[in-house]
Design an enzyme around this catalytic site. Structure first.
Site, PDB file in Angstrom:
ATOM      1  N   CYS A  54       3.099  -9.570  65.408  1.00 27.92           N
ATOM      2  CA  CYS A  54       1.812  -9.383  64.723  1.00 27.92           C
ATOM      3  C   CYS A  54       0.766 -10.310  65.313  1.00 27.92           C
ATOM      4  O   CYS A  54       1.053 -11.470  65.618  1.00 27.92           O
ATOM      5  CB  CYS A  54       1.986  -9.653  63.227  1.00 27.92           C
ATOM      6  SG  CYS A  54       0.465  -9.404  62.283  1.00 27.92           S
TER       7      CYS A  54
ATOM      8  N   HIS B 244      -2.542 -10.907  56.484  1.00 28.37           N
ATOM      9  CA  HIS B 244      -1.422 -10.333  57.239  1.00 28.37           C
ATOM     10  C   HIS B 244      -1.046  -8.950  56.711  1.00 28.37           C
ATOM     11  O   HIS B 244      -0.872  -7.990  57.479  1.00 28.37           O
ATOM     12  CB  HIS B 244      -0.177 -11.243  57.175  1.00 28.37           C
ATOM     13  CG  HIS B 244       1.050 -10.523  57.640  1.00 28.37           C
ATOM     14  ND1 HIS B 244       1.361 -10.346  58.975  1.00 28.37           N
ATOM     15  CD2 HIS B 244       2.007  -9.858  56.948  1.00 28.37           C
ATOM     16  CE1 HIS B 244       2.454  -9.623  59.093  1.00 28.37           C
ATOM     17  NE2 HIS B 244       2.870  -9.302  57.876  1.00 28.37           N
TER      18      HIS B 244
HETATM   19 ZN    ZN Z   1       0.610 -11.083  60.751  1.00 29.24          ZN
END
Ligand code: ZN
Ligand code: 2YM
Length: 377
Positions: free
Chosen positions: A309, A340
């Site tokens: 990510c 996130h």
């Molecule tokens: Zn993330």
């Protein structure tokens, strides 16, 4: 978010793969890439996020709520201050829910009649009413780009008579919403299909809404405790009876695997508080499943939350840090995990848009489930 200057609301379907579709909804405030996930900004804020951070996650459109904003700070005050976009500093499209669902789930002393719903505010006990006409007025005062019909969402389980009666009321309210909305170029009105899990009632509702004519069609009455299997079973027939050339919006959904299954069954738009609400409670959604930062096993873990990510939380912080700020109940925990989770949801949507455009949704879905089965997160 890209903006092809337009004064109209239009849906361009680019590609289909099975029942799944990808395209763009053009609005005067910007384009919405579909399938789209809408972060929820209930009280004129996506909790723990600045609007520019929400935009950075890839969101093209936000959801607002008639019920909450009519109670506080009131729609009239927001209109007086220049409308919801100015008020909350979000220049892109906003969809507002019409209030009926929230009244039934939040308000006190509710009284439902053919005219509408009277209720007492869960904030200060003040008395209010919502009707198709008042809901349209509030959503116009807010300046909403996509307005939802005023409907009734029956609690499940419910018997067929209750579901039919409720659906038929919602269809009469859909006509009143349409009449009250009037002709507003560049603004859209979406109808909301009801009918519980009953295939005949869902088809009857779809026909009633199509006969009235809307700019988009929501699948309402789901994500109310029926469970994923029943929801997918309903979507297997409920989306197919909705117009193919208009956006289809599944309200209140959901977990990542709910979203993938809904897109597979022809849904173009979704909204859910889950990514933001779970973020504030320490739950992070990742490609391999849910990571709960409350768990002490993260206390010494220097690894990022999710190696793949690129969000600020995964780029700059360790699991150990996220665990620490969770334990310390620091505000940054909610900020980082909300960012996130919303980033992960938007990455999921982009992955599906690309896969549908390339005709490889089946392979993409298989990979989505395979990676999640690996566990060890
Ligand atoms: Zn993330
Ligand atoms: N106007 C309107 N009509 C609906 O039938 C409707 C049905 C809905 N179903 C949900 N489910 C929300 C489930 N959510 C899951 C995460 C935790 C909070 C609740 N939201 C909904 C909103 C809705 N809004």
């Amino acid at each position: 978010m890209t903006a092809t200057p337009t004064d109209r609301f239009a849906f361009d379907l680019h590609a289909t793969d099975g029942m799944a579709r990808t395209g763009v909804i053009h609005t005067p405030r910007g384009d919405i890439r579909t399938p789209a996930f809408m972060p929820v900004g209930t009280a004129a804020t996506v909790k723990a996020m600045l609007p520019e951070s929400v935009a950075a996650t890839g969101a093209d459109i936000l959801l607002g709520n008639t019920y909450h904003l009519m109670l506080r700070p009131t729609a009239e005050r927001i209109a007086h201050l220049g409308g919801l976009h100015r008020f909350m500093n979000w220049s892109g499209p906003i969809l507002t829910d019409s209030g009926g669902f929230q009244v039934m789930s939040l308000a006190d002393l509710r009284k439902l009649t053919e005219a509408g719903v009277s209720f007492k505010s869960h904030i200060d006990g003040s008395k209010h009413m919502l009707s198709p006409e008042r809901s349209m007025e509030i959503q116009k005062l807010l300046g909403s780009d996509i307005v939802m019909c005023f409907d009734e969402c029956p609690a499940l389980p419910a018997d067929r008579d209750r579901i039919a009666t409720s659906m038929q009321l919602s269809m009469r309210w859909a006509q009143r919403s349409r009449d009250a909305f009037g002709d507003r170029p560049g603004h859209a009105l979406f109808g909301i299909q009801q009918g519980g899990l009953e295939q005949d009632f869902r088809a009857e509702s779809a026909q009633a809404l199509t006969d009235i004519g809307f700019d988009g069609y929501a699948v309402g009455g789901l994500a109310v405790g029926e469970g994923q299997e029943a929801m997918f079973g309903c979507l297997d027939h409920a989306t197919g009876v909705l117009p193919v050339d208009k956006p289809r919006y599944l309200m209140g959904v959901g977990k990542p695997d709910d979203i993938v299954g809904a897109v597979k069954r022809g849904i173009d738009m979704m909204d859910c508080v889950l990514p933001s609400r779970s973020g504030r409670t320490g739950q992070a959604f990742t490609r391999r499943g849910v990571v709960n930062l409350k768990n002490a096993r993260h206390a010494d873990d220097p690894r990022p939350l999710d190696e793949g990510c690129t969000c600020p939380a995964c780029s700059n912080y360790s699991r150990a840090y996220l665990h620490h700020v969770f334990r310390a109940q620091e505000m940054i925990l909610g900020m980082l995990l909300t960012w996130h989770n919303l980033h992960y949801y938007q990455t999921l949507m982009q992955g599906m848009r690309d896969a549908i455009a390339a005709g490889r949704f089946v392979a993409w879905e298989a990979d989505f489930h395979a990676v999640r089965a690996q566990g060890d997160i």
